[in-house]
Each structure stands twice: as C-alpha cells, then as structure tokens.
Motif scaffolding. Structure first.
Motif, short mmCIF file in Angstrom:
data_model
loop_
_atom_site.label_atom_id
_atom_site.label_comp_id
_atom_site.label_asym_id
_atom_site.label_seq_id
_atom_site.Cartn_x
_atom_site.Cartn_y
_atom_site.Cartn_z
N GLU A 290 -11.31 118.78 6.43
CA GLU A 290 -10.62 119.34 7.16
C GLU A 290 -11.92 120.16 7.39
O GLU A 290 -12.09 121.33 7.87
CB GLU A 290 -10.05 120.51 6.48
CG GLU A 290 -8.41 119.86 7.03
CD GLU A 290 -8.21 118.72 5.72
OE1 GLU A 290 -7.17 118.40 5.90
OE2 GLU A 290 -8.42 118.40 4.96
N TYR A 314 -9.03 127.62 2.08
CA TYR A 314 -8.82 126.52 1.90
C TYR A 314 -7.84 126.07 0.59
O TYR A 314 -9.47 125.89 -0.44
CB TYR A 314 -9.19 125.04 2.59
CG TYR A 314 -9.93 125.01 4.21
CD1 TYR A 314 -8.92 124.59 4.99
CD2 TYR A 314 -10.90 126.55 4.50
CE1 TYR A 314 -9.90 124.59 6.02
CE2 TYR A 314 -10.75 127.11 5.61
CZ TYR A 314 -10.53 125.68 6.78
OH TYR A 314 -10.89 126.03 7.53
N TYR A 316 -6.67 123.17 -2.12
CA TYR A 316 -6.55 121.57 -2.11
C TYR A 316 -6.28 121.03 -3.79
O TYR A 316 -6.75 121.49 -4.67
CB TYR A 316 -8.21 121.47 -1.87
CG TYR A 316 -8.36 120.81 -0.35
CD1 TYR A 316 -8.20 119.88 0.39
CD2 TYR A 316 -9.33 121.72 -0.21
CE1 TYR A 316 -9.08 120.13 2.33
CE2 TYR A 316 -10.12 121.83 1.43
CZ TYR A 316 -9.43 121.15 2.05
OH TYR A 316 -9.96 120.56 3.24
N LYS A 317 -4.84 120.82 -3.92
CA LYS A 317 -4.65 119.97 -4.81
C LYS A 317 -5.59 118.94 -5.42
O LYS A 317 -5.95 118.28 -4.59
CB LYS A 317 -3.46 120.15 -4.27
CG LYS A 317 -2.70 118.84 -5.27
CD LYS A 317 -2.21 120.03 -6.71
CE LYS A 317 -1.38 119.53 -7.73
NZ LYS A 317 -1.32 120.29 -9.14
N THR A 323 -6.63 116.75 -1.47
CA THR A 323 -5.49 116.68 -0.36
C THR A 323 -5.25 118.06 -0.25
O THR A 323 -4.71 119.22 -0.84
CB THR A 323 -3.96 116.17 -0.84
OG1 THR A 323 -3.69 116.37 -1.80
CG2 THR A 323 -3.94 114.63 -0.50
N LEU A 324 -5.36 118.54 1.12
CA LEU A 324 -5.57 119.87 1.03
C LEU A 324 -3.42 120.54 1.32
O LEU A 324 -2.29 120.12 1.47
CB LEU A 324 -5.81 120.34 3.33
CG LEU A 324 -5.33 122.37 3.82
CD1 LEU A 324 -6.35 122.16 2.92
CD2 LEU A 324 -5.24 121.09 5.26
N ILE A 325 -3.22 121.75 0.35
CA ILE A 325 -2.27 121.97 0.20
C ILE A 325 -1.07 122.34 1.91
O ILE A 325 -2.35 122.85 2.39
CB ILE A 325 -1.58 123.24 -0.24
CG1 ILE A 325 -2.30 122.38 -2.05
CG2 ILE A 325 -0.74 123.45 -0.61
CD1 ILE A 325 -2.06 123.72 -3.06
N GLU A 326 0.04 122.30 2.27
CA GLU A 326 0.62 122.64 3.65
C GLU A 326 0.28 123.83 3.77
O GLU A 326 0.73 124.67 2.82
CB GLU A 326 2.07 122.10 3.46
CG GLU A 326 2.98 121.96 4.67
CD GLU A 326 3.79 121.74 4.53
OE1 GLU A 326 4.80 121.25 5.53
OE2 GLU A 326 4.77 121.02 3.51
N GLY A 327 0.79 124.52 4.41
CA GLY A 327 0.42 125.39 4.79
C GLY A 327 -1.11 126.56 5.49
O GLY A 327 -1.23 127.97 5.36
N TYR A 328 -2.41 125.97 4.59
CA TYR A 328 -3.55 126.80 4.63
C TYR A 328 -4.28 125.66 5.25
O TYR A 328 -4.33 124.76 6.15
CB TYR A 328 -4.17 126.03 3.29
CG TYR A 328 -3.78 127.06 2.34
CD1 TYR A 328 -4.04 128.48 1.78
CD2 TYR A 328 -2.04 126.48 1.69
CE1 TYR A 328 -3.92 129.28 1.06
CE2 TYR A 328 -1.20 127.59 0.61
CZ TYR A 328 -2.34 128.54 0.31
OH TYR A 328 -1.80 129.75 -0.59
N LYS A 330 -5.56 130.53 5.09
CA LYS A 330 -4.92 131.07 4.88
C LYS A 330 -6.13 131.82 5.55
O LYS A 330 -7.40 131.78 4.78
CB LYS A 330 -3.84 131.42 4.24
CG LYS A 330 -2.64 130.60 4.52
CD LYS A 330 -1.60 131.04 2.88
CE LYS A 330 -0.81 130.10 3.55
NZ LYS A 330 0.63 130.90 2.09
#
Length: 519
Positions: A290, A314, A316-317, A323-328, A330
């Motif tokens: 991203e 952003y 990331y886990k 992997t980008l955490i859902e919802g980001y 912000k």
C-alpha cells in the motif's frame, strides 16, 4: 556516524547483479579440466546456505561459495564429496531449521540417491551417511531439491522435498509427510529460502513461490544470473546507481520484535538482520504494497509495524510477511492523538511510550492508553532530524545534512586555511632557516670535540634566546590569538551546543542512559 555508515554499507548492496554454467573443456591428461562457469547458464544440482549463512551452489563435482567468484572442487570444502565415499555430487541440499533441537539446528543435509549426509562446520557427522528413511521417514529417494521452512512461514518447522511435480512436506516435530502436487510450478532442480522468500531453480532461471500454497506471483521466471550471481551483462535495478554517503537521506529507522532493523530511504528499504543471512535492498512496495515512497516515520510496537506518511498511519501485522490491519490507514489524530507533520518516531525496547519528533519538539505518547494520551512535550534545538532509533545501545538521531552544512565547511573554511596560511609559512620562514643557517653549520663544524665546550653553551646563549625573543612571541602574538579568536569560538558557538542541545533532551526525555547524534 556509525548509523549512517551502516546504511551506506547497505546502500552498496543496491548495485546488484548476479549467474551460471559451462561444460568442462577437454584438456590434455596432464592438466585439470577447466572449471565450470555459472555465468554461461548453468542448471544447479543443489543450493543451500551453510551454518554461517553463506549460500553454496553445487554442480557436479564443483561448488561456488557466495554470489560471486570462481568454482572450486567440492572436495576442497567437503572432503567426503568424492567417489571414494560414494558421494561425488549431491541431488539436493538444505540447512535444517529446528531451534528446539540445538544438536540438529543449522546442520546442512546433502542427499544422493537413497542416502542422506549431515554436515556441520564442513565436516561429516559421525554415523553418516544414513538411509533417507532413517532420518526422514516417508520421504522418497532420488530427490530433485529440498528447502527448509520455519514455523512462522509453514505453520510448523518443516522441510519441502521436491521430486518432479510433487512436493513432500516433512513435519519436523511429528516426523510425518504430506504430499502435494504443484503442476503449475516448474520442476525444481534446486530450491532456496532467502529473506523469508522461496525460490525454485530450473535451468538458468528461477521462480518464486509461496511455501504453503505454491502460488507464483507475476513476473516469473527470471534469469538467475541477474539476481543470484554477479555476471557481466546481467543484473537488475534498471541502472540504479549506489548512492554516495553525501547523497543519502534517511527517512526512517526501526527494529522489529524479531531483531531485524529496517532503514527507509526514498522508495527503497534495507534490512539488517541480527542473524547472519545478509542484507539487501528492496522497493518498499514489495513488502508493504500500500506504500511506495515518501515515508515520514516508522516505529515497531507489539509485533506491529507503524508507518506514518503525511497525516496517515498504516499499521501492519508482523510475521513472515507484513499484512495491513483491517481498517487502516487512519489519521494521526485518530490513531495517535497528534497533528502536524512527523519528522521521526521511535519506541525503546520493552517500553510502551512513543516519542514523536515534530520540528523542534518531541512529544511522548502512551501507547497503552485508548484513546492515546500525550504525556509531555520536550523542546529540541534542532528542527531537521530525519530519523531516530532507540536500541539497547541508546538513542541515535540522523541529521546528516547538518554535518555537511556546518561541521565540514567549518573545518575546510577556517581550520585548514589557517594552518596553511599561518602555521606552515611561519615555520618555513623563521624556524627552518634559523635551523639551517646557524645550528646545522655550527654542529657540522665543531662536531664532538667542541660540542660540550661550545655548542651547548652557544645554543643556550644565542639560539634559545633568539627563539624565545622572536619565534615564540610571533606565535603567541599571531597564530594563537587567531585560533582563539576564530576557530575556538566557532567550535564553542556551533558544534558543542549542537551536540549538547540535541543529545541531552533525548536522554532526559526517554530515561535512557545513552544518547548520541549521528550525521
């Protein structure tokens, strides 16, 4: 300047190019056949890192250590790889990843027909060779390739054995095998894991694949000579030139929970492992799709990577792949309760406080509070910090352009010319002629007999007073005041305050016992 030097050492790795084979050329019986050349398009028998992290490429009775250099006889490194011991060459090889078993971890395994050989420190271990079934029950003989797969990347510590289109996944803890068929993947003659990525080599090409699903990303196969060996007329990077020290500007630095340190500059990042598997530069978008460039700050916390770009955060886990955490993403306000451009950010090991540098101010944010709570603001005398990092050795801030704009020109514009314009001419115009005109002839004319009776008294009566009456006052009246009036005040007015004003606030605000500034 250690931190920047480390980066530039990494920056040298941005010039990447790499290759393969050649057939032995028949020569007179009295001479040895020519060594194979991997830059001619060789298909390798096996590829594996050794316990030190050096990648070894095998072909017939020869091997290459590392990504450049000539071939050598395999027996130069592994003396048992000869016809007497029944090995001669290898079908497959891998380095064991089994941290639960220290006696097996990092050992290198070779496979030939139905036998397996275990090496450590280039020595064959006692009890080997063994039947493959004895060490790896359920794994077939006459293998094509093998590669290790650690737990985070394959759910459990495993080994992938390739034979034709079949992949036999050996579970190390349970000693069980599951077989998959990946018909979409070329038949691998060797395989390699490097920086959590998996590569199947076939001919002089390679294909990247996912170790669990076998999925191949777009853009493959690729020529191995452009990536895994240094060969003339091959390479990748589209003509990218390694940057000079003066051209590098760090955007961000962080160390994740696994101990890997990441340096971000422009559109690339460089990873420095605290282990031994080396360094490399990649486009940022390769690991964080991203994002592509222009990061303002990066920090790690609780196995997550926080990346700040403009007013967006952003998260990331962590893991084998980020992997980008859902919802980001912000906004900064929503995630960290701060506003404005961020220049740098860092979290110290085992701490829950984030330090955010914005211009000449450093904010402390409690990462355990929801919503985030700002703890304190600390004024800083600098407003051009590019990146900051906190580790076990203290806090380091990168302000490299400041060095080029002040410290370096200060020396070149004042100290160096002062020496050349006054000290050197003074010596050449007075001390040196005085020595040549009086002391040398006098010594040569009188030598030993006259020394004690005349030279020494003469020196004390004439030369020494002459020096004290002319040269020394001249120095005290011109050179010393010039230094005290120009160079020393410049140092006290710019360099010393810069050090004291930037290091101390970081030290006091974070509570760490070491702080330093690197240019």
């Amino acid at each position: 300047m250690k931190l920047l030097s480390s980066l530039l050492f990494l920056g040298l790795l941005l010039a990447l190019s790499f290759g393969a084979p050649a057939q032995d050329v028949a020569e007179p019986e009295s001479t040895q056949s020519a060594l194979p050349d991997r830059c001619l398009g060789l298909e390798f028998d096996a590829i594996s890192p050794d316990e030190k992290g050096t990648t070894i490429f095998f072909k017939g009775g020869h091997l290459w250590k590392g990504y450049e250099g000539d071939a050598q006889l395999s027996t130069n490194v592994f003396k048992e790889l000869d016809d007497v011991h029944g090995i001669g060459h290898v079908d497959a090889a891998f380095r064991m990843h089994n941290v639960e078993n220290a006696g097996d971890h990092d050992h290198v395994y070779f496979f030939l027909d139905d036998k397996v050989f275990s090496y450590y420190n280039e020595s064959l271990e006692d009890g080997y060779p063994k039947d493959i079934q004895e060490d790896f029950p359920g794994v077939p003989s006459h293998l094509d390739a093998a590669v290790e797969c650690p737990q985070k990347e394959c759910k459990t510590d495993s080994v992938l054995f390739f034979k034709g289109q079949d992949v036999h996944v050996y579970d190390i803890p349970t000693k069980t095998v599951k077989t998959k068929t990946w018909s979409h993947l070329p038949a691998c003659t060797s395989a390699l894991r490097w920086l959590e990525q998996y590569y199947c080599f076939h001919g002089h090409n390679f294909t990247r694949f996912h170790p669990v699903t076998g999925v191949v990303p777009e853009g493959y196969p690729k020529d191995a000579r452009s990536y895994f060996m240094k060969c003339d007329n091959f390479g990748h990077g589209h003509g990218y030139r390694p940057p000079k020290c003066s051209e590098v500007k760090l955007d961000a630095i962080t160390t994740d929970d696994a101990g890997k340190t990441y340096f971000f500059t422009g559109s690339v990042y460089m990873r420095l492992d605290t282990a031994r598997d080396g360094l490399h530069a990649f486009p940022i978008a390769r690991s964080w799709k991203e994002l592509s460039s222009g990061l303002d700050a990066v920090f790690s916390f609780n196995d997550n990577m926080y990346m700040i770009k403009d007013d967006q955060v952003y998260i990331y886990k962590g893991g084998a792949h980020y992997t980008l955490i859902e919802g980001y993403p912000k906004t900064l306000q929503e995630e960290l309760n701060i506003e404005g451009k961020v220049d740098a950010a860092f979290v110290c090991p085992s701490e829950n406080t984030l330090y955010v540098i914005q211009g000449s101010s450093m904010k402390a944010v409690d990462l355990t509070a929801t919503p985030r709570v700002s703890l304190q603001d600390t004024p800083l005398p600098l407003s051009n910090i590019d990146a900051a990092h906190c580790g076990s050795d203290g806090i380091k801030a990168s302000v490299e352009p400041l060095y080029q704009a002040s410290v370096e020109p200060l020396y070149q514009a004042s100290v160096e010319p002062l020496h050349q314009a006054s000290v050197e001419p003074l010596y050449q115009a007075s001390v040196e002629p005085l020595h040549q005109a009086s002391v040398e002839p006098l010594y040569q004319a009188s030598v030993e007999p006259l020394y004690q009776a005349s030279v020494e008294p003469l020196y004390q009566a004439s030369v020494e007073p002459l020096y004290q009456a002319s040269v020394e006052p001249l120095y005290q009246a011109s050179v010393e005041p010039l230094y005290q009036a120009s160079v020393e005040p410049l140092h006290q007015a710019s360099v010393e305050p810069l050090y004291q004003a930037s290091v101390e606030p970081l030290h006091q605000a974070s509570g760490w016992d070491k702080a330093s500034i690197y240019f």
